[in-house]
Scaffold this motif. Structure first.
Motif, PDB file in Angstrom:
ATOM      1  N   GLY A 220      -3.668  41.934  -0.150  1.00 39.07           N
ATOM      2  CA  GLY A 220      -2.561  41.001  -0.031  1.00 39.07           C
ATOM      3  C   GLY A 220      -2.677  40.020   1.110  1.00 39.07           C
ATOM      4  N   VAL A 221      -3.683  40.174   1.983  1.00 41.21           N
ATOM      5  CA  VAL A 221      -3.861  39.260   3.110  1.00 41.21           C
ATOM      6  C   VAL A 221      -4.887  38.196   2.724  1.00 41.21           C
ATOM      7  CG1 VAL A 221      -4.675  39.018   5.477  1.00 41.21           C
ATOM      8  CG2 VAL A 221      -3.230  40.956   4.851  1.00 41.21           C
ATOM      9  N   ASP A 222      -4.477  36.952   2.816  1.00 38.60           N
ATOM     10  CA  ASP A 222      -5.360  35.835   2.520  1.00 38.60           C
ATOM     11  C   ASP A 222      -6.070  35.415   3.810  1.00 38.60           C
ATOM     12  OD1 ASP A 222      -6.653  33.525   1.822  1.00 38.60           O
ATOM     13  OD2 ASP A 222      -4.844  32.413   1.240  1.00 38.60           O
TER      14      ASP A 222
ATOM     15  N   VAL B  45     -33.711  52.133  10.366  1.00 38.72           N
ATOM     16  CA  VAL B  45     -32.943  51.047   9.769  1.00 38.72           C
ATOM     17  C   VAL B  45     -31.467  51.393   9.708  1.00 38.72           C
ATOM     18  CG1 VAL B  45     -34.906  50.291   8.365  1.00 38.72           C
ATOM     19  CG2 VAL B  45     -33.223  51.846   7.385  1.00 38.72           C
ATOM     20  N   VAL B  46     -30.649  50.361   9.756  1.00 38.74           N
ATOM     21  CA  VAL B  46     -29.221  50.480   9.474  1.00 38.74           C
ATOM     22  C   VAL B  46     -28.876  49.436   8.433  1.00 38.74           C
ATOM     23  CG1 VAL B  46     -26.870  50.327  10.384  1.00 38.74           C
ATOM     24  CG2 VAL B  46     -28.673  51.297  11.800  1.00 38.74           C
ATOM     25  N   MET B  47     -28.078  49.849   7.433  1.00 34.99           N
ATOM     26  CA  MET B  47     -27.629  48.925   6.395  1.00 34.99           C
ATOM     27  C   MET B  47     -26.119  48.764   6.465  1.00 34.99           C
ATOM     28  SD  MET B  47     -27.980  49.126   2.226  1.00 34.99           S
ATOM     29  CE  MET B  47     -26.563  50.216   1.977  1.00 34.99           C
ATOM     30  N   GLN B  48     -25.697  47.518   6.336  1.00 33.54           N
ATOM     31  CA  GLN B  48     -24.287  47.161   6.225  1.00 33.54           C
ATOM     32  C   GLN B  48     -24.130  46.400   4.909  1.00 33.54           C
ATOM     33  OE1 GLN B  48     -22.740  43.452   8.026  1.00 33.54           O
ATOM     34  NE2 GLN B  48     -21.712  44.799   9.500  1.00 33.54           N
ATOM     35  N   ASP B  49     -23.229  46.887   4.037  1.00 29.68           N
ATOM     36  CA  ASP B  49     -23.048  46.241   2.749  1.00 29.68           C
ATOM     37  C   ASP B  49     -21.572  45.893   2.564  1.00 29.68           C
ATOM     38  OD1 ASP B  49     -22.461  46.277  -0.334  1.00 29.68           O
ATOM     39  OD2 ASP B  49     -24.627  46.018  -0.168  1.00 29.68           O
ATOM     40  N   MET B  50     -21.289  44.642   2.213  1.00 29.44           N
ATOM     41  CA  MET B  50     -19.907  44.192   2.095  1.00 29.44           C
ATOM     42  C   MET B  50     -19.174  44.870   0.952  1.00 29.44           C
ATOM     43  SD  MET B  50     -20.345  40.132   2.926  1.00 29.44           S
ATOM     44  CE  MET B  50     -18.570  39.827   3.029  1.00 29.44           C
TER      45      MET B  50
ATOM     46  N   VAL C  10     -13.277  41.495   2.604  1.00 28.10           N
ATOM     47  CA  VAL C  10     -14.249  41.646   3.687  1.00 28.10           C
ATOM     48  C   VAL C  10     -14.737  40.261   4.087  1.00 28.10           C
ATOM     49  CG1 VAL C  10     -16.404  42.712   4.435  1.00 28.10           C
ATOM     50  CG2 VAL C  10     -14.988  43.857   2.730  1.00 28.10           C
ATOM     51  N   CYS C  11     -14.684  39.983   5.385  1.00 26.31           N
ATOM     52  CA  CYS C  11     -15.209  38.726   5.932  1.00 26.31           C
ATOM     53  C   CYS C  11     -16.332  39.070   6.909  1.00 26.31           C
ATOM     54  CB  CYS C  11     -14.118  37.950   6.663  1.00 26.31           C
ATOM     55  SG  CYS C  11     -12.660  37.605   5.672  1.00 26.31           S
TER      56      CYS C  11
ATOM     57  N   LYS D 240     -13.959  39.655  -2.016  1.00 28.16           N
ATOM     58  CA  LYS D 240     -12.774  40.410  -2.426  1.00 28.16           C
ATOM     59  C   LYS D 240     -13.230  41.694  -3.093  1.00 28.16           C
ATOM     60  CE  LYS D 240      -8.168  40.032  -2.896  1.00 28.16           C
ATOM     61  NZ  LYS D 240      -7.598  39.006  -3.792  1.00 28.16           N
ATOM     62  N   LEU D 241     -12.679  42.823  -2.667  1.00 24.91           N
ATOM     63  CA  LEU D 241     -13.037  44.120  -3.233  1.00 24.91           C
ATOM     64  C   LEU D 241     -12.138  44.441  -4.423  1.00 24.91           C
ATOM     65  CD1 LEU D 241     -13.513  46.185   0.060  1.00 24.91           C
ATOM     66  CD2 LEU D 241     -15.225  44.885  -1.224  1.00 24.91           C
ATOM     67  N   ASP D 242     -12.588  45.377  -5.232  1.00 28.47           N
ATOM     68  CA  ASP D 242     -11.828  45.754  -6.423  1.00 28.47           C
ATOM     69  C   ASP D 242     -10.452  46.323  -6.086  1.00 28.47           C
ATOM     70  OD1 ASP D 242     -13.936  44.934  -7.972  1.00 28.47           O
ATOM     71  OD2 ASP D 242     -14.778  46.950  -8.223  1.00 28.47           O
ATOM     72  N   ASP D 243     -10.332  46.924  -4.899  1.00 27.67           N
ATOM     73  CA  ASP D 243      -9.039  47.522  -4.522  1.00 27.67           C
ATOM     74  C   ASP D 243      -8.095  46.516  -3.873  1.00 27.67           C
ATOM     75  OD1 ASP D 243     -10.150  47.145  -2.035  1.00 27.67           O
ATOM     76  OD2 ASP D 243     -10.322  49.280  -1.534  1.00 27.67           O
TER      77      ASP D 243
END
Length: 940
Positions: free
Chosen positions: A178-180, A364-369, A218-219, A211-214
């Motif tokens: 709900g936050v734009d 390694v480190v992975m970050q996935d949006m 994520v920015c 935008k996630l399915d829920d």
């Protein structure tokens, strides 16, 4: 040599937390400050037990918003300082005890922690925010964003010692449903956002919104910097400037609920130094493939050895290509995550598949949006590691334990998963007290990671204003020696009275010496590397002090002792193992075997309660028992080990009557003067530096010689020159050098400041011979000695100290000469680095191709080679390759294009040249303090 740091938040930061625990501790500390020193123990223990609360965001914001709370912590800081000063005075004026030294150490630790990591951190966090937000405590989410980002950047600051030609940080903000994220942006800011979301190839200031399915959003904000040559701290400063001035970040982050941050500092081993090659890297490729590959980011320590075959199999075979201007092997990792994923696999399985496919030594480190509540870690092969820290506000990760020292008192090491490797998934909703679980990549049973105490605080790794840690540590050497002497003896009526209680289990050692049924007939000093040379020095001082007692004094490299003396009865032996860390595998194995054979073990060791201390019957701590060295090449430990050995020698001489009280007092005074004499040598460091800059880069062959006690200095300096300058250096007795290898016409450092008169004239003759045979002798001699002045290239002079300790000052000269020499060799790579930057720009942007500009830049590198100032490090084949390419390019048609100009060939040549001349100073190729492979010496 790279560094990784990350932070994954939980939801505690939004809760109201009761911090009243601080009141009780502060009040108890105030009482202790007004009362007995021992009263500080209880509140210190309570404060240590509340370390996580002390470093929490909750307390941070209370100090930001509540002046009374801030005053309370400042008062606590002041009381800690008062107690620290009193404990220090007690230690200097009374008997040293383990208990008092431990109390002082803890007071030092928590004074630093409160002052620097709590109070000073308020200003550091404010400094990364725009001023209007920093002054508004109601902007809680923005303060949390700044607090979380700053702790990651502080870890990167500490890890820069592992590499710093580029650095990057990816800050992912999780916004609730709900936050734009664009609400409240001005028209100008919306235009800026539109431009930044179109930035490709994970370039700096890129913004991605998903935008996630829920319903959540994520920015991700990406910041990177690449520098040809930078000082420690430059990259962190640049990243902070980007972040502070990014209005989009602070407006869009005002409603965040979670943070997922990964960061990296790099020493390029694959690919040019450029912003696109800087980590984190995404999975975006060119060609007809699915979109969304940019949402996944990886950071990598190590190398993907099968990078090229993976590109062919998983990228080119699918009709895609990696952009030409991206040449880091880390790029293949996020690409594999998307293009080579098992069908229907969850993100953890896809991540593990990336590691399965990749060969080499990796962390390694992975970050996935798509999975903002998780971070994925993996370690594979040897030489790479992770340390996971659990805080009240989430998980923090660093590739070295010291990257966590400011925030945690323990960590979960992930250091030895072997060739197969293992992965760990961290989640924002992991329950409090959760233990990370490692999942071996070979499918074997999962393993809970085991916590280890972090032995150091951030004060131990504070670099101050020095460019390199090793420079700081050499300058700390005098204090290390002073601290070694504290509490071990007192002066009484022009005599010295040793205090057995000031030594670790000292009374028991005296009892053993007085045991006439098993008299000590032999003393053996042992160690490995620099500690073996220190053991040689300690043995020299023992031999000098115990002359006439009949006790035989010897020294060995530890592995040699057991390899050739195993099985002998050692009931009459006093073994003196020397170690900086107390964890050296070879030394500790020797101690085990010798003690089993009956030897009494008196360790000289820096680290309190280390394995060596626990194995020893008695011990002497160097410095204060915790004198951390960040530089791989150890320096100040050597001086304090020699000081401890001198104390031991004089103490035993006092007990055995081999020296008169007057002579002992005189030698103690000489020992006490050593720190000031060390400082006097360093006051002349500009002359030493000038000498190193003139001679080190221009000479390929080096040697170090010395005789008598100076042989000890020669051996130690040879080690440091080898470590710092990447040289294989012979070390010989001065008079023997002419019989060995004058044919190499070497640059020879002659240690000659501690010679009897009858030897001085012979050594002058030897220096004259070296020079006559086209060598370059540099002589370290006493300040009142002028006979070498015309016999050598340069003299470097030291004050006299007496007591058999003059060789220590020659070592100081050699250590600083080695540091300056390494820096001078590294500096010769400057025109090669500049040429590589010119070339990189043309590779990244082919429309800027300019043959004449490239040739001009390469000519600067060739001119430096022709000057002779690269002779020390640059192989002839690399110089020839450079010249051949320039000749080829100069003879090509005027219209030759970038595609035709074999730019990859000259890039490889420049990379090789820079690699050959680069000297990182604080780190050493093929060496790391965390890796020790030792002897086993099985017992028959």
């Amino acid at each position: 040599m790279c560094g990784i740091a990350s932070f994954l938040s939980n939801n505690r930061w939004r809760e109201e937390i009761d911090n009243s625990w601080l009141n009780d501790i502060a009040e108890a500390m105030r009482t202790a400050a007004k009362g007995e020193l021992a009263e500080a123990e209880a509140p210190l223990e309570a404060l240590a037990g509340r370390f996580s609360d002390l470093m929490s965001f909750s307390l941070h914001m209370e100090l930001v918003s509540n002046p009374d709370a801030l005053a309370r912590v400042e008062s606590l800081r002041d009381d800690l300082r008062t107690l620290r000063n009193r404990a220090s005075l007690h230690l200097k004026e009374g008997v040293r005890t383990d208990e008092l030294e431990a109390l002082l150490e803890k007071l030092e630790d928590y004074l630093w922690q409160v002052n620097e990591e709590v109070l000073a951190n308020l200003d550091r966090v404010r400094a990364i925010m725009p001023a209007d937000i920093a002054g508004d405590a109601s902007r809680l989410a923005c303060h949390y964003l700044a607090w979380g980002t700053e702790q990651v950047l502080e870890s990167i600051d500490k890890l820069e010692v592992r590499g710093r030609d580029s650095a990057g940080v990816a800050v992912s903000l999780l916004l609730p449903a709900g936050v734009d994220p664009e609400k409240g942006l001005s028209a100008e800011e919306r235009t800026e956002l539109s431009d930044r979301v179109n930035i490709c190839d994970a370039d700096t200031r890129q913004v991605i919104i998903r935008k996630l399915d829920d319903g959540r959003t994520v920015c991700r904000f990406l910041y990177k910097v690449a520098q040809l040559v930078g000082q420690l701290g430059d990259n962190g400063s640049a990243l902070r400037d980007f972040i502070r001035t990014d209005s989009l970040l602070w407006k869009m982050g005002g409603g965040l609920t979670g943070l997922n941050i990964i960061a990296h500092t790099r020493w390029a081993s694959n690919g040019i130094i450029s912003v696109p090659n800087c980590h984190p890297v995404d999975g975006l490729v060119e060609g007809d493939v699915s979109t969304g590959l940019e949402k996944t980011m990886f950071v990598l320590n190590g190398d993907v050895d099968n990078y090229r075959s993976l590109v062919e199999q998983s990228v080119l075979a699918k009709g895609a290509t990696i952009p030409l201007h991206i040449s880091t092997d880390a790029k293949i990792l996020p690409v594999l995550f998307h293009l080579d994923a098992p069908e229907g696999a969850d993100p953890e399985a896809r991540f593990r598949n990336v590691l399965h496919r990749s060969e080499g030594s990796l962390a390694v480190v992975m970050q996935d949006m798509g999975y903002p509540d998780c971070q994925f870690l993996a370690q594979k092969g040897s030489g790479q590691s992770f340390y996971v820290g659990s805080t009240l506000d989430g998980w923090i990760v660093a590739s070295e334990a010291y990257g966590l020292a400011a925030r945690c008192r323990s960590s979960y090491p992930m250091t030895a998963s072997g060739a197969a490797g293992a992965s760990v998934m961290l989640c924002s909703d992991d329950p409090e007290g959760a233990v990370p679980v490692a999942m071996p990549l070979d499918g074997s049973e999962s393993i809970q990671l085991v916590p280890e105490v972090i032995q150091i605080f951030s004060r131990d790794i504070f670099r101050g204003d020095y460019e390199f840690y090793i420079e700081k540590e050499v300058h700390e050497a005098s204090d290390s020696v002073r601290n070694t002497l504290v509490g071990k003896y007192i002066h009484k009526d022009d005599r010295v009275e040793f205090l057995p209680e000031g030594f670790g289990n000292g009374p028991a050692l005296i009892e053993r010496l007085r045991d006439t049924s098993r008299p000590i007939r032999k003393i053996i000093g042992v160690g490995q590397g620099t500690a073996a040379v220190a053991a040689m020095g300690v043995s020299q001082l023992l031999h000098r002090a115990l002359a006439g007692t009949g006790i035989v004094v010897e020294s060995y490299v530890g592995s040699e002792l057991i390899g050739f003396m195993a099985g002998e009865n050692m009931d009459d032996v006093l073994l003196v193992p020397v170690s900086q860390s107390g964890t050296t595998t070879d030394t500790n194995r020797v101690v085990d075997l010798c003690r089993e054979s009956g030897a009494w073990v008196n360790a000289i060791v820096n680290r309190r309660n280390s394995p060596l201390v626990l194995k020893a019957d008695s011990h002497i701590y160097t410095s204060n028992g915790r004198d951390v060295e960040m530089a791989v090449a150890s320096t100040k430990a050597f001086y304090s080990q020699i000081a401890a050995g001198k104390l031991l020698a004089l103490w035993l001489a006092s007990e055995l009557g081999s020296m008169s009280p007057e002579d002992i007092a005189a030698e103690v005074r000489a020992l006490e003067s050593l720190p000031d004499k060390i400082d006097a040598v360093l006051a002349n460091k500009d002359a030493i530096t000038d000498c190193a800059e003139q001679y080190a880069p221009a000479h390929r062959y080096w040697a170090v010689v010395g005789n008598g006690p100076n042989r000890i200095a020669a051996e130690e300096v040879r080690i440091k020159l080898s470590e710092l300058c990447y040289k294989s250096i012979p070390c010989d007795v001065t008079e023997d050098k002419k019989h060995i290898d004058l044919s190499t016409e070497p640059l020879t450092v002659v240690m000659a400041n501690d010679l009897p008169e009858m030897v001085v004239s012979d050594t002058v003759k030897e220096a004259t011979i070296f020079k006559a045979h086209n060598g370059k002798p540099l002589v370290v001699c006493a300040e009142d000695e002028d006979r070498f002045d015309g016999a050598c290239e340069r003299t470097l002079k030291t004050p006299r100290v007496g007591g058999g300790l003059d060789f220590v000052l020659a070592t100081v000269v050699g250590h600083w000469w080695g540091i300056a020499a390494a820096k001078a060799i590294d500096a010769q790579a400057a025109p090669f680095r500049e040429a590589r930057m010119t070339l990189a720009g043309m590779i990244e942007s082919p429309d800027t191709w300019d043959r004449e500009a490239l040739l001009t830049s390469l000519n600067g590198a060739l001119d430096r080679t022709a000057s002779g100032m690269t002779d020390s490090a640059l192989p002839a084949r690399v110089a020839a390759a450079l010249a051949n390419y320039m000749l080829w390019l100069a003879t090509q048609p005027t219209g030759i294009t970038a595609m035709e100009a074999r730019l990859d060939t000259i890039l490889n040549t420049l990379n090789k040249a820079i690699e050959e001349m680069t000297r990182p100073i604080d780190t050493i190729r093929h060496q790391a303090k965390t890796v020790t492979v030792g002897i086993s010496r099985p017992k028959e």
